[in-house]
Design an enzyme around this catalytic site. Structure first.
Site, mmCIF file in Angstrom:
data_model
loop_
_atom_site.group_PDB
_atom_site.id
_atom_site.type_symbol
_atom_site.label_atom_id
_atom_site.label_comp_id
_atom_site.label_asym_id
_atom_site.label_seq_id
_atom_site.Cartn_x
_atom_site.Cartn_y
_atom_site.Cartn_z
ATOM 1 C CB ILE A 13 -13.805 41.124 -46.698
ATOM 2 C CG1 ILE A 13 -13.057 41.474 -45.399
ATOM 3 C CG2 ILE A 13 -13.808 42.300 -47.657
ATOM 4 C CD1 ILE A 13 -11.560 41.671 -45.574
ATOM 5 C CG ASP A 54 -12.866 26.225 -56.776
ATOM 6 O OD1 ASP A 54 -11.854 26.954 -56.734
ATOM 7 O OD2 ASP A 54 -13.003 25.210 -56.088
ATOM 8 C CG ASN A 82 -13.166 39.024 -50.744
ATOM 9 O OD1 ASN A 82 -12.635 39.838 -50.002
ATOM 10 N ND2 ASN A 82 -13.726 37.903 -50.291
ATOM 11 C CB SER A 143 -3.062 41.402 -47.637
ATOM 12 O OG SER A 143 -2.527 41.301 -46.347
ATOM 13 C CE1 TYR A 162 -3.822 36.193 -47.351
ATOM 14 C CE2 TYR A 162 -2.485 37.630 -45.972
ATOM 15 C CZ TYR A 162 -3.624 37.408 -46.704
ATOM 16 O OH TYR A 162 -4.576 38.388 -46.801
ATOM 17 C CE LYS A 166 -4.255 38.829 -50.758
ATOM 18 N NZ LYS A 166 -5.629 38.671 -51.338
ATOM 19 C CB VAL A 195 -11.357 42.817 -41.760
ATOM 20 C CG1 VAL A 195 -12.865 42.805 -41.594
ATOM 21 C CG2 VAL A 195 -10.926 43.968 -42.658
HETATM 22 N N1 LIG Z 1 -9.413 39.771 -42.822
HETATM 23 C C1 LIG Z 1 -8.341 40.542 -42.881
HETATM 24 O O1 LIG Z 1 -7.840 41.083 -41.849
HETATM 25 C C2 LIG Z 1 -7.678 40.814 -44.199
HETATM 26 C C3 LIG Z 1 -6.569 41.683 -44.189
HETATM 27 C C4 LIG Z 1 -5.934 41.962 -45.391
HETATM 28 C C5 LIG Z 1 -6.408 41.416 -46.573
HETATM 29 N N2 LIG Z 1 -7.488 40.567 -46.547
HETATM 30 C C6 LIG Z 1 -7.936 40.043 -47.844
HETATM 31 O O2 LIG Z 1 -9.339 40.190 -47.929
HETATM 32 C C7 LIG Z 1 -9.902 39.120 -48.680
HETATM 33 C C8 LIG Z 1 -10.985 38.447 -47.872
HETATM 34 O O3 LIG Z 1 -10.454 38.038 -46.629
HETATM 35 P P1 LIG Z 1 -11.392 37.513 -45.458
HETATM 36 O O4 LIG Z 1 -10.683 37.793 -44.185
HETATM 37 O O5 LIG Z 1 -12.774 37.972 -45.666
HETATM 38 O O6 LIG Z 1 -11.290 35.927 -45.718
HETATM 39 P P2 LIG Z 1 -12.282 34.740 -45.359
HETATM 40 O O7 LIG Z 1 -13.283 35.150 -44.337
HETATM 41 O O8 LIG Z 1 -11.402 33.560 -45.077
HETATM 42 O O9 LIG Z 1 -13.052 34.521 -46.747
HETATM 43 C C9 LIG Z 1 -12.351 34.047 -47.850
HETATM 44 C C10 LIG Z 1 -13.339 33.902 -48.982
HETATM 45 O O10 LIG Z 1 -12.641 33.369 -50.124
HETATM 46 C C11 LIG Z 1 -13.388 32.252 -50.580
HETATM 47 N N3 LIG Z 1 -12.560 31.276 -51.278
HETATM 48 C C12 LIG Z 1 -11.494 30.608 -50.804
HETATM 49 N N4 LIG Z 1 -11.038 29.780 -51.739
HETATM 50 C C13 LIG Z 1 -11.828 29.930 -52.827
HETATM 51 C C14 LIG Z 1 -11.871 29.344 -54.117
HETATM 52 N N5 LIG Z 1 -10.992 28.389 -54.478
HETATM 53 N N6 LIG Z 1 -12.821 29.755 -54.998
HETATM 54 C C15 LIG Z 1 -13.733 30.692 -54.639
HETATM 55 N N7 LIG Z 1 -13.751 31.273 -53.425
HETATM 56 C C16 LIG Z 1 -12.812 30.895 -52.539
HETATM 57 C C17 LIG Z 1 -13.985 31.633 -49.326
HETATM 58 O O11 LIG Z 1 -15.014 30.736 -49.666
HETATM 59 P P3 LIG Z 1 -15.336 29.373 -48.845
HETATM 60 O O12 LIG Z 1 -16.349 29.755 -47.799
HETATM 61 O O13 LIG Z 1 -15.869 28.459 -49.877
HETATM 62 O O14 LIG Z 1 -14.055 28.909 -48.245
HETATM 63 C C18 LIG Z 1 -14.459 32.907 -48.635
HETATM 64 O O15 LIG Z 1 -15.656 33.379 -49.203
HETATM 65 C C19 LIG Z 1 -8.733 38.191 -49.038
HETATM 66 O O16 LIG Z 1 -8.301 38.480 -50.345
HETATM 67 C C20 LIG Z 1 -7.675 38.561 -48.035
HETATM 68 O O17 LIG Z 1 -6.381 38.316 -48.528
HETATM 69 C C21 LIG Z 1 -8.122 40.250 -45.385
#
Ligand SMILES: NC(=O)c1ccc[n+]([C@@H]2O[C@H](COP(=O)([O-])OP(=O)(O)OC[C@H]3O[C@@H](n4cnc5c(N)ncnc54)[C@H](OP(=O)(O)O)[C@@H]3O)[C@@H](O)[C@H]2O)c1
Length: 266
Positions: A13, A54, A82, A143, A162, A166, A195
């Site tokens: 995202i 970070d 995010n 979330s 998680y 959150k 997503v």
């Molecule tokens: N996907 C869904 O269905 C969904 C649903 C509800 C809510 N969300 C929320 O949406 C957001 C994004 O989710 P996503 O599904 O896109 O997750 P994702 O694909 O796993 O991406 C997570 C992002 O966070 C970064 N990250 C993790 N640890 C970090 C740190 N210590 N410092 C800086 N960046 C860090 C990761 O970077 P690296 O590449 O370095 O690991 C990556 O860019 C989250 O807040 C999640 O809770 C997602």
């Protein structure tokens, strides 16, 4: 052009939030060299600045704000927090899925540092730049998992660390909303909906796609509800409409990507 810092923009995202040509984007990532998808985006869009940061390392975020400040002259319009740890190997675990209490404690503490302290670090670090802008918008990506009504409605007994962590981040955003209200800030938590981010998940791509399918079928089996993941493009397009429409009356709310306050599926 308005300026946005997207914290955690390497994939999923966050990457989609950073893939925009009509705004100045500061894509903050913990591993700029390894963020190959983002580097491709930055190569196509001159307005996208890749910045190291970070969320568990506050000093790295302070350094990130200095780099942003050099480009914007000391201001930032929007902060989109995010970043989160959604490691597919652990994120779906329930209380009984840890080998023992020590393993559970350690997993919770490590996730807490990223998913709950992370947004506090990012907001605090960027606050001076946000205060210098007239826009003053802070969006923490939340979330449905952190919502107790959703937990009951979808019968979600798993994803314990998680969801609980959150939920703590949701309250942190509410605290910032109250603290900053008199300064004209709008601070919200925004749910992106479900997503499918498997396309940019690298080695975890297949495991993530399989887990999402498993999650959807378990919800269907337990509740009869159909949960179909969106693409990052669909979710972020909807989220941007909500962000563009933010008003003072939204301050402190938990919003959903389709607009309005978050409400569970039923
Ligand atoms: N996907 C869904 O269905 C969904 C649903 C509800 C809510 N969300 C929320 O949406 C957001 C994004 O989710 P996503 O599904 O896109 O997750 P994702 O694909 O796993 O991406 C997570 C992002 O966070 C970064 N990250 C993790 N640890 C970090 C740190 N210590 N410092 C800086 N960046 C860090 C990761 O970077 P690296 O590449 O370095 O690991 C990556 O860019 C989250 O807040 C999640 O809770 C997602």
């Amino acid at each position: 052009m308005p300026s946005y810092a997207v914290i955690g923009a390497s994939r999923g995202i966050g990457l989609e939030f950073a893939s925009r040509s009509e705004t100045v984007i500061f894509a903050v990532v913990r591993n700029p060299e390894g963020s190959t998808h983002l580097r491709d985006v930055a190569a196509s869009f001159t307005n996208v600045h890749v910045i190291s940061g970070d969320v568990v390392d506050y000093s790295s975020l302070e350094c990130a704000t200095k780099q942003v400040s050099q480009v914007t002259g000391g201001k930032l319009d929007y902060l989109i927090h995010n970043a989160a740890n959604l490691d597919v190997n652990t994120v779906f675990k329930g209380f009984d899925d840890y080998a023992n209490m020590e393993e559970l404690d350690s997993a919770f503490i490590s996730a807490y540092k990223i998913n709950s302290l992370g947004p506090i670090h990012a907001v605090t670090a960027f606050l001076p730049l946000l205060r210098a802008s007239n826009t003053k918008k802070i969006v923490d990506i939340g979330s449905g998992a952190e919502d107790s009504k959703s937990t009951r409605a979808l019968r979600l007994s798993k994803t314990v660390a998680y969801a609980m962590i959150k939920a703590a981040a949701l309250l942190a955003a509410t605290k910032f909303a109250v603290k900053l209200q008199d300064e004209g800030f709008v601070v919200v938590t925004l749910s992106p909906g479900m997503v499918d981010c498997s396309a940019t998940a690298g080695a975890d791509s297949k495991a993530l796609a399989d887990s999402l399918k498993e999650f959807s079928s378990s919800v269907k089996k337990n509740t009869g509800l159909e949960v179909t993941p969106q693409t990052p493009e669909e979710s972020v397009a909807a989220q941007l409409k909500v962000i563009d429409g933010l008003e003072p009356s939204h301050n402190g709310l938990f919003l959903q990507h389709t607009g309005g306050e978050y409400r569970p599926r039923s």
